[in-house]
Design an enzyme around this catalytic site. Structure first.
Site, PDB file in Angstrom:
ATOM      1  N   SER A   1      -2.842  -4.776  -6.058  1.00  0.00           N
ATOM      2  CA  SER A   1      -3.895  -5.269  -6.929  1.00  0.00           C
ATOM      3  C   SER A   1      -4.921  -6.075  -6.124  1.00  0.00           C
ATOM      4  O   SER A   1      -5.582  -5.528  -5.241  1.00  0.00           O
ATOM      5  CB  SER A   1      -3.269  -6.091  -8.062  1.00  0.00           C
TER       6      SER A   1
ATOM      7  N   ASP B   1      -2.258   0.130  -6.266  1.00  0.00           N
ATOM      8  CA  ASP B   1      -3.107  -0.165  -7.424  1.00  0.00           C
ATOM      9  C   ASP B   1      -4.204  -1.168  -7.076  1.00  0.00           C
ATOM     10  O   ASP B   1      -4.312  -2.253  -7.668  1.00  0.00           O
ATOM     11  CB  ASP B   1      -2.258  -0.688  -8.583  1.00  0.00           C
TER      12      ASP B   1
ATOM     13  N   HIS C   1       0.517  -1.027 -14.249  1.00  0.00           N
ATOM     14  CA  HIS C   1       0.142  -1.898 -13.130  1.00  0.00           C
ATOM     15  C   HIS C   1       1.315  -2.751 -12.661  1.00  0.00           C
ATOM     16  O   HIS C   1       1.442  -3.052 -11.473  1.00  0.00           O
ATOM     17  CB  HIS C   1      -1.020  -2.779 -13.565  1.00  0.00           C
TER      18      HIS C   1
END
Length: 432
Positions: A276, A299, A354
């Site tokens: 992330s 991600d 996620h």
């Protein structure tokens, strides 16, 4: 679009349908009720040929220091213990602040939910490897901290890597701390003849910094990603010193013997990895330090990066995406890194969300996990196993490892019933 994208970054993804004063409390209560029926939950043990050890390192007691958890291949000993997944109550407080819920209530619930979980690695166990270890610097996501990706990091350690999971001090972690000298008043009641260095230091906690009303987000996030990347580079430099036999002072005073790491690392084989915000950090770090030979990006959140950064990145990158997180604008920014000169690969794992990468996905029951968007439809162990194997194959390819990870080369191409080559996002659609 930005609010939508940022909202997905929250570890527990609080929905907006309830009044804020009860929203978090009800969610956590449901979560606790769900976990009360799941007594077999655990972070899965690593599958590699080595046992995994871990220890913590803090270079000094300032923001300019380096703070990371080190995972490494180790000698298993009977007396070695596995550390708590959440190190202490202040991290529960940080998660509560990040989720905007009451600290007192949430600390009890978090402790009930997660207080008994252990990381599947042996604390301060002796380092053991028959060869020099390649090195990975790992960067956590927004609102996370150094212990929350232990399933990934212990697997890498069991496969022969030394992994430094940085705890960032840019106020993007839900909680972290510095060590400062106690004042004379604080130490006045201590017998100075019996006072050690540990007794003269006190933890000073730093919690997540929320965006202020009216504040533009990009300047803050870009400043943070710059600091995060610098912290990753600093961690690599500190490991370089340790590998060279330079004496280091770990102010945390763990039992681990850092001298055993001298000449243990293959510093010609170093990679970045992150999830992330940590994925964006990994890309920024590649631009800052050419010693990073490649990166595995889980991600990625691309918003914090300036467009000028992309042409400075010349190393191979492997993007591993979940099926439910990515959106068109973010994928378009990833595509700006496409290159005909170096390998840039992407795959998407079906049935994942996620939060299929951090450890939370393993520590909630199926119903509650899906309700809280900590789990997707795919068994989390299958999903993370695919991600780990594909990552190892990519790392072997671009670090020149003499392993058997190339048996999973097909996964890099998305060749599996649970994988999608490239992305499932249609770039012709407007950004959500």
């Amino acid at each position: 679009m930005l609010r939508h994208g940022l909202r997905k970054l929250c570890p527990l993804d609080i929905e907006q349908f309830l009044p804020p004063q009860i929203r978090g409390g009800l969610k956590l209560t449901f979560l606790a009720m769900g976990n009360s029926f799941c007594n077999t939950l655990e972070i899965p043990p690593p599958k590699g040929p080595n046992s995994a050890g871990c220890t913590d390192f803090m270079m000094d007691n300032t923001e300019q220091g380096s703070f990371f958890r080190l995972y490494y291949p180790c000698q298993r000993i009977d007396k070695a213990e596995m550390p708590d997944w959440i190190p202490c109550r202040e991290y529960f407080n940080g998660l509560a602040d990040f989720l905007k819920i009451n600290r007192t209530f949430s600390e009890r619930i978090f402790n009930c939910l997660f207080g008994s979980f252990k990381i599947p690695a042996y604390s301060d166990a002796p380092f053991k490897s028959n060869e020099k270890c390649p090195v990975i610097i790992f960067s956590h996501g927004l609102g996370a901290f150094r212990t929350l990706y232990s399933a990934i990091c212990t697997e890498l350690a069991s496969q022969g890597f030394i992994v430094a999971a940085v705890e960032h001090r840019d106020q993007s972690a839900s909680a972290t701390y510095l060590l400062r000298q106690k004042s004379k008043l604080e130490t006045a009641n201590k017998d100075s003849s019996k006072t050690s260095l540990t007794d003269t230091l006190v933890r000073e906690w730093m919690y997540y910094r929320s965006l202020q009303r009216g504040e533009q987000e990009f300047p803050l996030r870009n400043q943070q990603v710059q600091q995060r990347a610098a912290e990753c580079v600093r961690a690599l430099h500190k490991l370089t010193d340790i590998n060279s036999g330079v004496p280091v002072q770990n102010v945390l005073h763990t039992q681990f013997d850092w001298k055993t790491l001298e000449n243990s690392m293959d510093l010609g084989r170093v990679a970045m990895m992150g999830h992330s915000f940590g994925g964006g950090t990994a890309i920024e770090a590649l631009a800052k330090e050419t010693k990073f030979k490649c990166a595995v990006v889980l991600d990625a959140w691309m918003f914090p990066l300036k467009d000028e950064t992309f042409p400075q990145v010349n190393q191979p990158i492997f993007f591993v995406n979940s099926e439910k997180f990515q959106w068109a604008e973010n994928i378009k920014r990833i595509k700006k890194l496409d290159s005909s000169d170096v390998e840039r690969k992407m795959m998407t794992i079906r049935g994942t969300v996620h939060q299929s990468f951090p450890d939370f996905t393993f520590l909630t029951g199926d119903f509650i996990g899906k309700l809280m968007k900590l789990k997707g439809d795919l068994d989390p162990e299958i999903g993370l196993d695919l991600s780990n194997k594909a990552s190892l194959a990519f790392l072997q390819r671009h670090l020149g490892l003499r392993k058997d990870f190339n048996q999973w080369d097909r996964l890099i191409e998305g060749d599996d019933e649970n994988l999608i080559p490239g992305t499932n996002v249609t770039l012709l659609q407007s950004a959500i």
